[in-house]
Design a protein around this motif. Structure first.
Motif, PDB file in Angstrom:
ATOM      1  N   VAL A  35       0.847  -1.189   0.000  1.00 49.42           N
ATOM      2  CA  VAL A  35       0.000   0.000   0.000  1.00 49.42           C
ATOM      3  C   VAL A  35       0.885   1.243   0.000  1.00 49.42           C
ATOM      4  O   VAL A  35       1.738   1.395   0.874  1.00 49.42           O
ATOM      5  N   ASN A  36       0.707   2.083  -0.997  1.00 54.73           N
ATOM      6  CA  ASN A  36       1.384   3.379  -1.021  1.00 54.73           C
ATOM      7  C   ASN A  36       0.457   4.408  -0.382  1.00 54.73           C
ATOM      8  O   ASN A  36      -0.752   4.379  -0.609  1.00 54.73           O
ATOM      9  N   THR A  37       1.019   5.309   0.395  1.00 57.62           N
ATOM     10  CA  THR A  37       0.200   6.346   1.013  1.00 57.62           C
ATOM     11  C   THR A  37      -0.132   7.408  -0.023  1.00 57.62           C
ATOM     12  O   THR A  37       0.761   7.961  -0.661  1.00 57.62           O
ATOM     13  N   VAL A  38      -1.424   7.652  -0.191  1.00 54.30           N
ATOM     14  CA  VAL A  38      -1.903   8.622  -1.168  1.00 54.30           C
ATOM     15  C   VAL A  38      -2.899   9.527  -0.463  1.00 54.30           C
ATOM     16  O   VAL A  38      -3.762   9.053   0.275  1.00 54.30           O
ATOM     17  N   GLU A  39      -2.788  10.814  -0.703  1.00 56.49           N
ATOM     18  CA  GLU A  39      -3.775  11.740  -0.153  1.00 56.49           C
ATOM     19  C   GLU A  39      -5.032  11.644  -1.015  1.00 56.49           C
ATOM     20  O   GLU A  39      -5.022  11.991  -2.200  1.00 56.49           O
ATOM     21  N   GLU A  40      -6.100  11.120  -0.437  1.00 56.16           N
ATOM     22  CA  GLU A  40      -7.306  10.816  -1.210  1.00 56.16           C
ATOM     23  C   GLU A  40      -8.185  12.057  -1.383  1.00 56.16           C
ATOM     24  O   GLU A  40      -9.266  12.155  -0.835  1.00 56.16           O
ATOM     25  N   LYS A  41      -7.693  12.978  -2.202  1.00 59.78           N
ATOM     26  CA  LYS A  41      -8.455  14.193  -2.520  1.00 59.78           C
ATOM     27  C   LYS A  41      -8.869  14.133  -3.978  1.00 59.78           C
ATOM     28  O   LYS A  41      -8.121  13.637  -4.827  1.00 59.78           O
ATOM     29  N   TYR A  42     -10.044  14.668  -4.251  1.00 62.38           N
ATOM     30  CA  TYR A  42     -10.531  14.671  -5.629  1.00 62.38           C
ATOM     31  C   TYR A  42     -11.219  16.004  -5.916  1.00 62.38           C
ATOM     32  O   TYR A  42     -11.661  16.694  -4.996  1.00 62.38           O
ATOM     33  N   GLU A  49     -19.494   7.595  -9.483  1.00 60.06           N
ATOM     34  CA  GLU A  49     -18.346   6.774  -9.903  1.00 60.06           C
ATOM     35  C   GLU A  49     -17.182   7.603 -10.432  1.00 60.06           C
ATOM     36  O   GLU A  49     -16.063   7.099 -10.518  1.00 60.06           O
ATOM     37  N   GLU A  50     -17.408   8.871 -10.776  1.00 61.24           N
ATOM     38  CA  GLU A  50     -16.275   9.726 -11.182  1.00 61.24           C
ATOM     39  C   GLU A  50     -15.303   9.862 -10.001  1.00 61.24           C
ATOM     40  O   GLU A  50     -14.087   9.915 -10.212  1.00 61.24           O
ATOM     41  N   THR A  52     -14.850   7.605  -7.395  1.00 61.42           N
ATOM     42  CA  THR A  52     -14.130   6.351  -7.134  1.00 61.42           C
ATOM     43  C   THR A  52     -13.175   6.005  -8.278  1.00 61.42           C
ATOM     44  O   THR A  52     -12.080   5.498  -8.037  1.00 61.42           O
ATOM     45  N   ASN A  53     -13.572   6.300  -9.522  1.00 64.54           N
ATOM     46  CA  ASN A  53     -12.658   6.080 -10.661  1.00 64.54           C
ATOM     47  C   ASN A  53     -11.391   6.924 -10.490  1.00 64.54           C
ATOM     48  O   ASN A  53     -10.273   6.443 -10.679  1.00 64.54           O
ATOM     49  N   PHE A  54     -11.590   8.186 -10.138  1.00 69.42           N
ATOM     50  CA  PHE A  54     -10.471   9.114  -9.957  1.00 69.42           C
ATOM     51  C   PHE A  54      -9.525   8.608  -8.864  1.00 69.42           C
ATOM     52  O   PHE A  54      -8.300   8.591  -9.038  1.00 69.42           O
ATOM     53  N   LEU A  55     -10.097   8.181  -7.724  1.00 70.11           N
ATOM     54  CA  LEU A  55      -9.260   7.758  -6.591  1.00 70.11           C
ATOM     55  C   LEU A  55      -8.566   6.419  -6.842  1.00 70.11           C
ATOM     56  O   LEU A  55      -7.409   6.234  -6.458  1.00 70.11           O
ATOM     57  N   ALA A  56      -9.255   5.488  -7.504  1.00 70.16           N
ATOM     58  CA  ALA A  56      -8.614   4.203  -7.831  1.00 70.16           C
ATOM     59  C   ALA A  56      -7.426   4.438  -8.765  1.00 70.16           C
ATOM     60  O   ALA A  56      -6.348   3.854  -8.592  1.00 70.16           O
ATOM     61  N   LEU A  57      -7.601   5.328  -9.740  1.00 69.37           N
ATOM     62  CA  LEU A  57      -6.522   5.658 -10.674  1.00 69.37           C
ATOM     63  C   LEU A  57      -5.392   6.398  -9.967  1.00 69.37           C
ATOM     64  O   LEU A  57      -4.210   6.120 -10.203  1.00 69.37           O
ATOM     65  N   LEU A  58      -5.743   7.313  -9.076  1.00 66.51           N
ATOM     66  CA  LEU A  58      -4.740   8.051  -8.297  1.00 66.51           C
ATOM     67  C   LEU A  58      -3.858   7.085  -7.502  1.00 66.51           C
ATOM     68  O   LEU A  58      -2.630   7.215  -7.471  1.00 66.51           O
ATOM     69  N   LYS A  59      -4.484   6.106  -6.872  1.00 65.27           N
ATOM     70  CA  LYS A  59      -3.735   5.104  -6.097  1.00 65.27           C
ATOM     71  C   LYS A  59      -2.819   4.283  -7.009  1.00 65.27           C
ATOM     72  O   LYS A  59      -1.685   3.979  -6.647  1.00 65.27           O
ATOM     73  N   ALA A  60      -3.316   3.920  -8.199  1.00 64.11           N
ATOM     74  CA  ALA A  60      -2.513   3.129  -9.147  1.00 64.11           C
ATOM     75  C   ALA A  60      -1.317   3.932  -9.655  1.00 64.11           C
ATOM     76  O   ALA A  60      -0.211   3.406  -9.792  1.00 64.11           O
ATOM     77  N   LYS A  61      -1.549   5.227  -9.912  1.00 64.82           N
ATOM     78  CA  LYS A  61      -0.462   6.073 -10.433  1.00 64.82           C
ATOM     79  C   LYS A  61       0.671   6.227  -9.420  1.00 64.82           C
ATOM     80  O   LYS A  61       1.803   6.511  -9.794  1.00 64.82           O
ATOM     81  N   SER A  62       0.382   6.011  -8.140  1.00 61.81           N
ATOM     82  CA  SER A  62       1.441   6.111  -7.135  1.00 61.81           C
ATOM     83  C   SER A  62       2.476   4.989  -7.290  1.00 61.81           C
ATOM     84  O   SER A  62       3.559   5.049  -6.726  1.00 61.81           O
ATOM     85  N   PHE A  63       2.148   3.968  -8.088  1.00 65.56           N
ATOM     86  CA  PHE A  63       3.078   2.849  -8.335  1.00 65.56           C
ATOM     87  C   PHE A  63       3.845   3.025  -9.641  1.00 65.56           C
ATOM     88  O   PHE A  63       4.700   2.214  -9.969  1.00 65.56           O
TER      89      PHE A  63
END
Length: 193
Positions: A35-42, A49-50, A52-63
Protein backbone atom coordinates in the motif's frame (compact mmCIF):
# COMPACT_ATOMS: atom_id res chain seq x y z
CA UNK A 1 -8.11 -19.57 -16.57
CA UNK A 2 -6.79 -16.68 -14.44
CA UNK A 3 -3.98 -18.66 -12.84
CA UNK A 4 -2.68 -19.67 -16.25
CA UNK A 5 -3.10 -16.19 -17.72
CA UNK A 6 -1.17 -14.46 -14.92
CA UNK A 7 1.40 -17.17 -14.14
CA UNK A 8 4.26 -14.90 -15.33
CA UNK A 9 2.96 -11.88 -13.46
CA UNK A 10 3.64 -10.60 -9.99
CA UNK A 11 0.29 -9.26 -8.78
CA UNK A 12 0.19 -6.48 -6.21
CA UNK A 13 -3.03 -5.86 -4.34
CA UNK A 14 -2.75 -2.27 -3.14
CA UNK A 15 -5.25 -2.45 -0.32
CA UNK A 16 -4.96 -2.43 3.45
CA UNK A 17 -8.60 -3.57 3.77
CA UNK A 18 -8.87 -7.02 5.36
CA UNK A 19 -12.20 -7.51 3.56
CA UNK A 20 -10.73 -6.81 0.12
CA UNK A 21 -7.76 -9.06 0.88
CA UNK A 22 -10.08 -11.88 1.96
CA UNK A 23 -12.24 -11.55 -1.17
CA UNK A 24 -9.28 -11.26 -3.54
CA UNK A 25 -7.72 -14.39 -2.06
CA UNK A 26 -10.78 -16.35 -3.27
CA UNK A 27 -9.76 -15.73 -6.92
CA UNK A 28 -6.93 -18.22 -6.34
CA UNK A 29 -4.13 -15.97 -7.61
CA UNK A 30 -0.73 -15.49 -6.00
CA UNK A 31 -0.26 -11.91 -4.90
CA UNK A 32 1.47 -9.63 -2.45
CA UNK A 33 0.04 -6.67 -0.59
CA UNK A 34 1.66 -3.28 -0.86
CA UNK A 35 0.00 0.00 0.00
CA UNK A 36 1.38 3.38 -1.02
CA UNK A 37 0.20 6.35 1.01
CA UNK A 38 -1.90 8.62 -1.17
CA UNK A 39 -3.78 11.74 -0.15
CA UNK A 40 -7.31 10.82 -1.21
CA UNK A 41 -8.45 14.19 -2.52
CA UNK A 42 -10.53 14.67 -5.63
CA UNK A 43 -11.98 17.64 -7.57
CA UNK A 44 -15.17 18.82 -5.86
CA UNK A 45 -17.22 18.71 -9.07
CA UNK A 46 -16.87 14.93 -9.49
CA UNK A 47 -19.98 12.82 -8.85
CA UNK A 48 -20.63 9.17 -7.95
CA UNK A 49 -18.35 6.77 -9.90
CA UNK A 50 -16.28 9.73 -11.18
CA UNK A 51 -15.00 10.03 -7.60
CA UNK A 52 -14.13 6.35 -7.13
CA UNK A 53 -12.66 6.08 -10.66
CA UNK A 54 -10.47 9.11 -9.96
CA UNK A 55 -9.26 7.76 -6.59
CA UNK A 56 -8.61 4.20 -7.83
CA UNK A 57 -6.52 5.66 -10.67
CA UNK A 58 -4.74 8.05 -8.30
CA UNK A 59 -3.74 5.10 -6.10
CA UNK A 60 -2.51 3.13 -9.15
CA UNK A 61 -0.46 6.07 -10.43
CA UNK A 62 1.44 6.11 -7.14
CA UNK A 63 3.08 2.85 -8.34
CA UNK A 64 4.04 4.26 -11.76
CA UNK A 65 7.78 4.64 -11.16
CA UNK A 66 8.24 1.37 -9.30
CA UNK A 67 6.36 -1.19 -11.42
CA UNK A 68 8.49 -3.82 -13.15
CA UNK A 69 7.49 -5.15 -16.57
CA UNK A 70 5.88 -8.30 -15.19
CA UNK A 71 3.92 -6.57 -12.42
CA UNK A 72 0.22 -5.81 -12.24
CA UNK A 73 -1.09 -3.52 -9.52
CA UNK A 74 -4.76 -3.58 -8.49
CA UNK A 75 -6.20 -0.59 -6.62
CA UNK A 76 -9.73 0.25 -5.58
CA UNK A 77 -11.93 2.78 -3.86
CA UNK A 78 -15.45 2.59 -2.41
CA UNK A 79 -17.96 5.26 -1.48
CA UNK A 80 -21.54 5.31 -0.29
CA UNK A 81 -23.59 7.66 -2.51
CA UNK A 82 -26.66 9.19 -0.85
CA UNK A 83 -28.73 12.15 -2.08
CA UNK A 84 -26.06 13.23 -4.56
CA UNK A 85 -23.30 13.24 -1.91
CA UNK A 86 -20.45 10.89 -1.09
CA UNK A 87 -20.29 9.39 2.38
CA UNK A 88 -16.71 8.36 2.95
CA UNK A 89 -15.06 7.02 6.10
CA UNK A 90 -16.25 8.66 9.33
CA UNK A 91 -13.57 10.47 11.31
CA UNK A 92 -15.03 9.72 14.76
CA UNK A 93 -17.96 8.21 16.68
CA UNK A 94 -20.21 11.24 16.23
CA UNK A 95 -19.69 11.30 12.43
CA UNK A 96 -20.38 7.55 12.24
CA UNK A 97 -23.66 7.95 14.14
CA UNK A 98 -24.66 10.91 11.91
CA UNK A 99 -23.95 8.90 8.75
CA UNK A 100 -25.99 5.91 9.91
CA UNK A 101 -28.89 8.18 10.89
CA UNK A 102 -28.81 9.53 7.31
CA UNK A 103 -28.87 5.98 5.88
CA UNK A 104 -31.71 4.83 8.16
CA UNK A 105 -34.98 3.99 6.37
CA UNK A 106 -33.51 4.88 2.95
CA UNK A 107 -31.69 3.23 0.11
CA UNK A 108 -28.29 4.30 -1.16
CA UNK A 109 -25.72 3.27 -3.72
CA UNK A 110 -22.40 1.65 -2.89
CA UNK A 111 -19.92 2.35 -5.67
CA UNK A 112 -16.57 0.60 -5.98
CA UNK A 113 -14.02 1.36 -8.68
CA UNK A 114 -11.02 -0.80 -9.50
CA UNK A 115 -7.92 0.08 -11.50
CA UNK A 116 -5.73 -2.57 -13.13
CA UNK A 117 -2.34 -1.17 -14.08
CA UNK A 118 0.85 -2.50 -15.66
CA UNK A 119 3.63 -0.57 -17.37
CA UNK A 120 1.79 -0.99 -20.69
CA UNK A 121 -1.90 -1.00 -19.83
CA UNK A 122 -4.41 0.65 -17.55
CA UNK A 123 -8.10 -0.14 -17.06
CA UNK A 124 -10.57 1.47 -14.66
CA UNK A 125 -14.07 0.08 -14.11
CA UNK A 126 -16.74 0.28 -11.43
CA UNK A 127 -19.74 -1.52 -10.00
CA UNK A 128 -22.82 -0.24 -8.15
CA UNK A 129 -25.12 -1.90 -5.64
CA UNK A 130 -28.28 -0.41 -4.15
CA UNK A 131 -28.67 -1.13 -0.43
CA UNK A 132 -31.97 -0.70 1.42
CA UNK A 133 -31.90 -0.04 5.18
CA UNK A 134 -34.79 -0.41 7.61
CA UNK A 135 -35.44 2.38 10.07
CA UNK A 136 -32.59 2.14 12.59
CA UNK A 137 -33.05 3.36 16.15
CA UNK A 138 -30.44 5.58 17.75
CA UNK A 139 -29.90 2.77 20.26
CA UNK A 140 -29.13 0.26 17.47
CA UNK A 141 -26.79 2.70 15.73
CA UNK A 142 -24.94 3.58 18.95
CA UNK A 143 -24.59 -0.10 19.88
CA UNK A 144 -23.12 -0.86 16.46
CA UNK A 145 -20.67 2.07 16.46
CA UNK A 146 -19.54 1.34 20.05
CA UNK A 147 -18.99 -2.37 19.42
CA UNK A 148 -17.79 -2.49 15.81
CA UNK A 149 -15.90 0.84 15.39
CA UNK A 150 -16.69 1.26 11.65
CA UNK A 151 -14.28 4.16 11.16
CA UNK A 152 -12.44 2.47 8.28
CA UNK A 153 -15.62 1.86 6.29
CA UNK A 154 -17.32 4.07 3.70
CA UNK A 155 -20.72 5.11 5.01
CA UNK A 156 -19.78 3.93 8.54
CA UNK A 157 -20.94 0.35 8.14
CA UNK A 158 -19.90 -3.11 7.05
CA UNK A 159 -22.72 -5.14 5.50
CA UNK A 160 -21.07 -8.33 6.80
CA UNK A 161 -21.32 -7.07 10.41
CA UNK A 162 -24.17 -6.85 12.94
CA UNK A 163 -25.74 -3.75 11.38
CA UNK A 164 -25.97 -5.55 8.02
CA UNK A 165 -27.69 -8.55 9.59
CA UNK A 166 -30.30 -6.51 11.44
CA UNK A 167 -30.60 -3.43 9.22
CA UNK A 168 -30.29 -4.30 5.54
CA UNK A 169 -33.64 -5.36 4.12
CA UNK A 170 -32.69 -5.74 0.46
CA UNK A 171 -29.83 -5.27 -1.97
CA UNK A 172 -29.84 -4.88 -5.74
CA UNK A 173 -26.52 -5.94 -7.19
CA UNK A 174 -23.37 -7.54 -5.82
CA UNK A 175 -23.07 -8.19 -2.08
CA UNK A 176 -19.28 -8.34 -2.43
CA UNK A 177 -19.26 -4.90 -4.04
CA UNK A 178 -20.76 -3.57 -0.80
CA UNK A 179 -17.89 -5.26 1.06
CA UNK A 180 -15.50 -3.31 -1.18
CA UNK A 181 -14.59 -5.65 -4.04
CA UNK A 182 -16.97 -6.63 -6.88
CA UNK A 183 -15.23 -9.97 -7.40
CA UNK A 184 -17.42 -11.06 -10.35
CA UNK A 185 -16.55 -7.91 -12.30
CA UNK A 186 -12.86 -8.06 -11.33
CA UNK A 187 -12.70 -11.66 -12.56
CA UNK A 188 -14.22 -10.71 -15.94
CA UNK A 189 -11.95 -7.69 -16.36
CA UNK A 190 -8.84 -9.73 -15.48
CA UNK A 191 -9.83 -12.37 -18.06
CA UNK A 192 -10.08 -9.64 -20.71
CA UNK A 193 -7.07 -7.56 -19.59
Amino acid sequence: MLLEKFKNYHIILASGSPRRQELFKELGLDYTIKVNTVEEKYPFDLKAEEITNFLALLKAKSFENELKNNELVITSDTIVWLKNKALEKPKNKQKAIEMLLKLSNKNHKVITSICLKTNHMEKVFHDETIVHFKELSLEEITYYVDNYHPFDKAGAYGIQEWIGFIGVTRIEGSYFNVMGLPVHKLYEELLNF
